[in-house]
Design a protein around this motif. Structure first.
Motif: not given
Length: 198
Positions: A26-45
């Motif tokens: 759902d977020f692929v248009s926002f950046g590369n896989a690494k940036a998306i995963n990092k952002s999701l991790e931070r939002l979970v925290l």
């Protein structure tokens, strides 16, 4: 200033109603896989998101009486089906549970699907998607399809009088057209059981 990937994700999830299931796709248009995963991790925290399963997130409902409410197994299965443009149908002991024939929630919940077979771990439970024929997925009644799958699971020689009566009572709430449609797809023994003394 370029908006960060994290802010873009946060804006998107806040626009959706609470309880919505999100996938990394759902977020692929926002950046590369690494940036998306990092952002999701931070939002979970930051407790903006909860991780439901691998690659699956939710902005949970926060109820003042019940606290944090996570999506149900059904909501998760339907979200996966929508993403995969697939049909899914609860089967076996989960169909029995949904009909109220058993109070025990199975740990391994099985759905028939016309997408690929797979297993997804949700906490202590596992959702298993089993590849099924088009006929098995053609039922249209919410109650009649569950009744047919529950009876298949119980088996012709094991079904009790009490279960038959309970199912017949439940099926009184089904739309007659849906019931007739679904009974045509059911094995003959199930048709006979349900149609007797309707």
């Amino acid at each position: 200033m370029i908006e960060s990937v994290e802010n873009k994700i946060l804006t998107k999830i806040k626009k959706a109603k609470r309880g919505t299931v999100f996938f990394i796709d759902d977020f692929v248009s926002f950046g590369n896989a690494k940036a998306i995963n990092k952002s999701l991790e931070r939002l979970v925290l930051a407790e903006e998101l909860k991780r439901v399963a691998m690659g699956m997130y939710v902005r949970p409902i926060n109820d003042k009486f019940f606290g944090i409410i996570m999506p149900s197994i059904d909501e998760i299965a339907l979200a996966i089906a929508r993403r995969d443009k697939a049909r899914v149908m609860p089967t076996g002991s989960y169909a029995m549970y949904k009909l109220g024939l058993t109070t025990q929630v199975p740990l391994n919940i099985v759905y028939y699907t016309d997408a690929s077979a797979r297993k997804i771990k949700i906490g202590k439970q596992t959702i298993t998607f089993k590849k099924a024929s088009a006929k098995n997925l053609s039922a249209i009644g919410e109650l009649s399809k569950l009744a047919i799958l529950a009876l298949k699971s119980i088996g012709k020689d094991n079904v009790s009088e009490e279960e038959i009566n309970k199912i017949k009572e439940i099926l009184k709430k089904e739309k007659p057209y849906h019931l007739q449609h679904d009974l045509k797809l059911a094995p003959e023994w199930i048709r006979r059981l349900i149609e007797t003394n309707e």
